[in-house]
Every structure is written in C-alpha cells, then in structure tokens.
Design an enzyme around this catalytic site. Structure first.
Site, PDB file in Angstrom:
ATOM      1  N   LYS A   1       1.846   4.908  18.493  1.00 17.96           N
ATOM      2  CA  LYS A   1       1.976   6.262  17.947  1.00 17.96           C
ATOM      3  C   LYS A   1       2.180   7.273  19.083  1.00 17.96           C
ATOM      4  O   LYS A   1       2.958   8.219  18.960  1.00 17.96           O
ATOM      5  CB  LYS A   1       0.740   6.602  17.111  1.00 17.96           C
ATOM      6  CG  LYS A   1       0.688   5.766  15.821  1.00 17.96           C
ATOM      7  CD  LYS A   1      -0.666   5.840  15.151  1.00 17.96           C
ATOM      8  CE  LYS A   1      -0.702   5.051  13.857  1.00 17.96           C
ATOM      9  NZ  LYS A   1      -2.068   4.837  13.353  1.00 17.96           N
TER      10      LYS A   1
ATOM     11  N   GLY B   1      -0.188   9.255   9.616  1.00 17.49           N
ATOM     12  CA  GLY B   1      -0.116   9.062   8.158  1.00 17.49           C
ATOM     13  C   GLY B   1       0.345  10.310   7.434  1.00 17.49           C
ATOM     14  O   GLY B   1       1.503  10.709   7.536  1.00 17.49           O
TER      15      GLY B   1
ATOM     16  N   THR C   1       0.824  -1.212   0.000  1.00 19.95           N
ATOM     17  CA  THR C   1       0.000   0.000   0.000  1.00 19.95           C
ATOM     18  C   THR C   1       0.863   1.269   0.000  1.00 19.95           C
ATOM     19  O   THR C   1       0.766   2.105  -0.901  1.00 19.95           O
ATOM     20  CB  THR C   1      -0.923   0.002   1.243  1.00 19.95           C
ATOM     21  OG1 THR C   1      -1.663  -1.208   1.241  1.00 19.95           O
ATOM     22  CG2 THR C   1      -1.859   1.189   1.243  1.00 19.95           C
TER      23      THR C   1
ATOM     24  N   LYS D   1       8.524  -8.980  -2.617  1.00 19.26           N
ATOM     25  CA  LYS D   1       8.282 -10.424  -2.810  1.00 19.26           C
ATOM     26  C   LYS D   1       7.316 -10.658  -3.950  1.00 19.26           C
ATOM     27  O   LYS D   1       7.468 -11.572  -4.737  1.00 19.26           O
ATOM     28  CB  LYS D   1       7.620 -10.984  -1.535  1.00 19.26           C
ATOM     29  CG  LYS D   1       8.590 -11.382  -0.473  1.00 19.26           C
ATOM     30  CD  LYS D   1       7.937 -12.310   0.542  1.00 19.26           C
ATOM     31  CE  LYS D   1       6.807 -11.659   1.305  1.00 19.26           C
ATOM     32  NZ  LYS D   1       6.440 -12.302   2.552  1.00 19.26           N
TER      33      LYS D   1
END
Ligand code: NDP
Ligand code: HSE
Length: 429
Positions: free
Chosen positions: A207, A136, A15, A47
């Site tokens: 976080k 994020g 992602t 991978k």
C-alpha cells in the site's frame, strides 16, 4: 447515440465483489441520478456460483469464462476483485486491450506491475482506477491525485493494515501477548489463516508503494520498500512506549527529502498526541504533509465488504462519468519523475533500544561510549528491572543515521557485559 446504461463486468464475487453488487443494487436510484444514467452489472465471473447467489446475483448473470466479458461490446467497465497477481494481471490486461476501463482493489498486483498496467491503460485510452487498493473505504488515492495536486507532498504516514493495528491496540489496551492477539484476530476474521503478509508488513508495504508513487510522482514498487513486521513487538515494549508517552503502530512512512525518497514500513513509536496515535482497532489512517495545505488526515475502515465496495463503486461511477464526457484516461499515471530511493542505511530517525546487561559499575558508561564513538547521540536512558544481577536498560537516541546505530549495536551486542539486545524500534516525531 446517447448511451442508456453503463454495463459492468464484475470479476470475482467474494467479499469485495459481493459488496459491489450490494452497493450498486441498494443505491441504484441515487447513483442513476448522480451519473445521469443507469449503472448495471451485466455479467459476474465467479467460480463459486453459490457465493454469487448468496450476494443476490441472479444465476443467469453468473459466468465462468472471462471471454464473455471481453467479447461483449456493451460492457464498458470491468471490475477486477478476484485478487492474486497472475490471473488478475492477465484479466486486467485483456480488459484494457479490449478498450474497457478497469477498476481494481488489487494492491498486490499494482505494487508489483503497476507501471506496465498503467502504460497499457494509457495506450488504450481507458481508465484504470484503484481507490480501494489503499485504505479500503477511505478516499485517499483521488484526494492525493486531485485535491492535493497543488502541493509538494513532503511526508506520508499511514496506518494501512487493519489486522496489525487491531493486534497492537489490543496488546496496548489489555497487555495481551502477541500470540494471544493473533489468535483473536484470526477468530474475528481480521487476519487470514496465513497472516504472514499482514504481520510481516508486506501488505502495508504494497500500500505504501502505491501511495508513495502518487505522492512523490515517481514509481515505487513493493521491492523498493524496507519492511519490518510486528512479530518482535512485546508487551514490554508497549509498556515502555507508554512511559515515553508514545503509542506503537505499524507505520508506513514515505518521505521526499530534497528529491530523494524514503519508503519504509516498521513498528514505530509515535507521540500519544499525534493524530495517528488515536487510530485504533481495525481502523486505518493516512496523515499527509503538503507544503501548501500543511497537515491533513484521512481516517476510516481500511477493509471489509461494504467499505471497500464503497471505494470500488466510486471508481466505477468515475469511469462512467468519463465515458459519458468522452474523457476516459483523464486520471492516468502521474509518475513523471525518476527519484532516487534511499537505502535504509542512509535514513535518519530516533531509536528505542531495549537491552539486558550485567548490573555492575561502569556498564552504562561502556555502552554509552560505544554509541558515542559511532556518532549515536543519546536522548534518555531508563533502568527498570533487575533480576539476578541482570538489568533491563532502555535507551532513546536523538536523530541518528541507521548505518551508525546498526554498527554501534553490532559492537554492543558483542560486549561481555551485554546479555542481549532485546529489541530496537524506530521513533518518529
Ligand atoms: P475473496 O477471496 O473474498 O474473493 C475473490 C473471489 O474471486 C472468490 O469468490 C474467488 O472464488 C473468486 N475467484 C478466484 N479465482 C477465480 C476465477 N479464476 N474465476 C472466477 N472466480 C474466481 O477476496 P476479496 O474480495 O477479499 O478481495 C478481492 C480483492 O480486493 C483482492 O485483490 C484484495 O486484496 C482486495 N481488497 C480486499 C479487501 C477486503 O476487505 N477483503 C480490502 C481492500 C482490498 P473462490 O473463493 O472459490 O476461489
Ligand atoms: N489484510 C488487510 C488488512 C486487508 O488487515 O488491512 C485490507 O487490505
């Protein structure tokens, strides 16, 4: 000789890695103009070749051996977005020791092994940047380290987990049950197949460990954070929260009180007029109070391909600028202090306590007297529902010591007039 390109080794093309490729590709020209030279991904360790191809990576760049990146002297910066703690730690250490700056979004690893990794970065005079690890796409790490560096930070409040914020928002807006909103969060791809780390608060605690370490200049690890998830929050608690003019949020709370640190993550009632109360759905928000700046709030998308890549690529650009200016290691670890971290029992806050009791004379007085004997001062009481001689009572306390209220609840839970203590939720503000 002046460099012509800053080369990146991208580790992981899922992602976030796919997003990093796309952002660097789409905004290539504007980034080149801003930095002064080209930033180019030279190799992609992945991978699943099809996944990397789907993000637009040419097959010739896809590799399966990390050594190709470590051994390439032309690769200046490694981006680790594989995730997990074991392999990622090994890869980051090797990259730093090979003299490469590293950018990572890996909050799990930083909240566990941050200290060791920052030491290795410092020894090797390279950057280790991690803006995407909290919130994020929201800029929060660098603003705390740089723009707010003039302040003594007193409190940090964060809604830093999108999955649980989505669930609590839905429960609040639609009166849905916990299990229904969890199923919906999974179906929308917000919650993982195993959502434990989100709903039990571990993701938010990691976080918070990162945020508190920076805000208070002292190392805080995941294991230092008191954590309680949202699994016990019911539609009924949310109904009472509304009645008390509050919203229920999974809040990550960091406080520096006279040099002692409080770090806790738990469902929290916050006043509806607090700016964090309107951080809804999958959005994240971080609210900071500094002694000079006062209140500041950061808001945005806490996860997702492009928002997270925005933060990762911002870090890559900083690494590139530092390389060009000969200033690598400029943003090194700022944990110079060793502050005490309070046990949860030593913290003070307000509490909402919902319980079921026998509906007969003197019951409230008996419970209130236990609270009083344990130095728990009460602010209000609501009695709403009576079913077959069982009344539901909600108490809200003033600021009290956690140890005192826990002692009181132990005694109250044992009284024959009390059927159950249904829930206890802390209240801020
Ligand atoms: P993904 O699982 O989507 O991507 C990780 C990729 O790395 C996968 O494609 C995986 O392949 C690959 N990979 C795993 N092991 C290896 C290996 N040994 N060699 C080569 N490739 C490997 O994770 P995300 O992109 O979501 O997350 C990456 C990091 O970013 C994590 O640390 C996460 O916590 C953090 N983060 C993520 C956010 C998000 O919104 N997703 C937000 C903020 C931070 P395979 O799938 O085949 O195993
Ligand atoms: N699981 C996390 C969340 C992803 O829901 O916020 C971003 O770290």
């Amino acid at each position: 000789m002046q460099k012509k390109v800053i080369n990146i080794g991208l580790m992981g093309c899922g992602t976030v890695g796919g997003g990093v490729w796309k952002v660097l590709d789409t905004n290539r020209d504007i980034i080149r103009k801003r930095v002064g030279i080209e930033i180019s991904i030279k190799k992609v360790l992945e991978k699943d070749v099809d996944k990397a191809k789907a993000a637009g990576v040419p097959v010739k760049k896809i590799i399966s051996k990390p050594e190709i990146i470590f051994d390439d002297p032309d690769i200046d910066v490694v981006v680790e977005v594989i995730g997990g703690t074991t392999l990622a730690a090994e890869l980051i250490k090797k990259a730093l020791m090979a003299g490469k700056s590293v950018v990572t979004a890996n909050k799990d690893l930083l909240a566990q092994d941050g200290q060791e990794l920052f030491q290795i970065a410092e020894q090797n005079k390279v950057d280790l940047l991690f803006e995407a690890s909290v919130g994020g796409g929201i800029p929060i790490i660098r603003p705390l380290k740089e723009c707010l560096a003039a302040n003594r930070v007193e409190t940090v409040y964060g809604i830093v987990n999108g999955t649980t914020n989505y669930m609590l928002t839905k429960m609040s807006d639609e009166g849905s049950s916990y299990s229904d909103v969890l199923a919906e969060a999974k179906q929308k791809g917000y919650a993982e197949a195993d959502p434990t780390s989100d709903v039990e608060g571990y993701d938010a605690a990691r976080k918070l460990a990162i945020l508190a370490s920076i805000a208070f200049n002292t190392r805080v690890s995941f294991k230092d954070v008191f954590v309680e998830g949202i699994t016990k929050v019911t539609a009924r608690d949310i109904m009472y929260a509304r009645e008390l003019n509050c919203a229920v949020k999974l809040l990550a709370i960091g406080k520096d009180i006279d040099g002692k640190i409080e770090v806790r993550v738990h469902p929290t009632f916050i006043p509806q007029n607090h700016p964090l109360a309107s951080v809804n759905d999958v959005f994240n928000g971080v609210f900071i109070h500094g002694d000079a700046v006062g209140d500041v709030m950061f808001y945005g998308r806490g996860a997702g391909e492009l928002p997270t890549a925005s933060a990762v690529v911002g870090d890559v650009i900083d690494c590139a600028r530092n390389i060009l200016k000969g200033a690598r290691g400029r943003l090194s670890c700022t944990c110079y202090d060793h502050k005490l971290i309070k046990d949860i029992g030593e913290t003070r806050t307000k509490y909402y306590v919902r319980m079921k009791v026998l509906d007969r004379p003197s019951v409230l007085a008996a419970i209130a007297s236990v609270f009083g004997n344990q130095e728990v001062s009460l602010a209000s009481v609501i009695q709403k529902r009576n079913i077959e001689n069982i009344a539901e009572i909600v108490w809200v306390t003033h600021d009290v010591l956690e140890n005192n209220i826990q002692d009181a609840l132990k005694i109250i839970g044992g009284l024959s007039i009390v059927e159950e203590i249904s829930n206890v939720i802390r209240v801020e503000g």
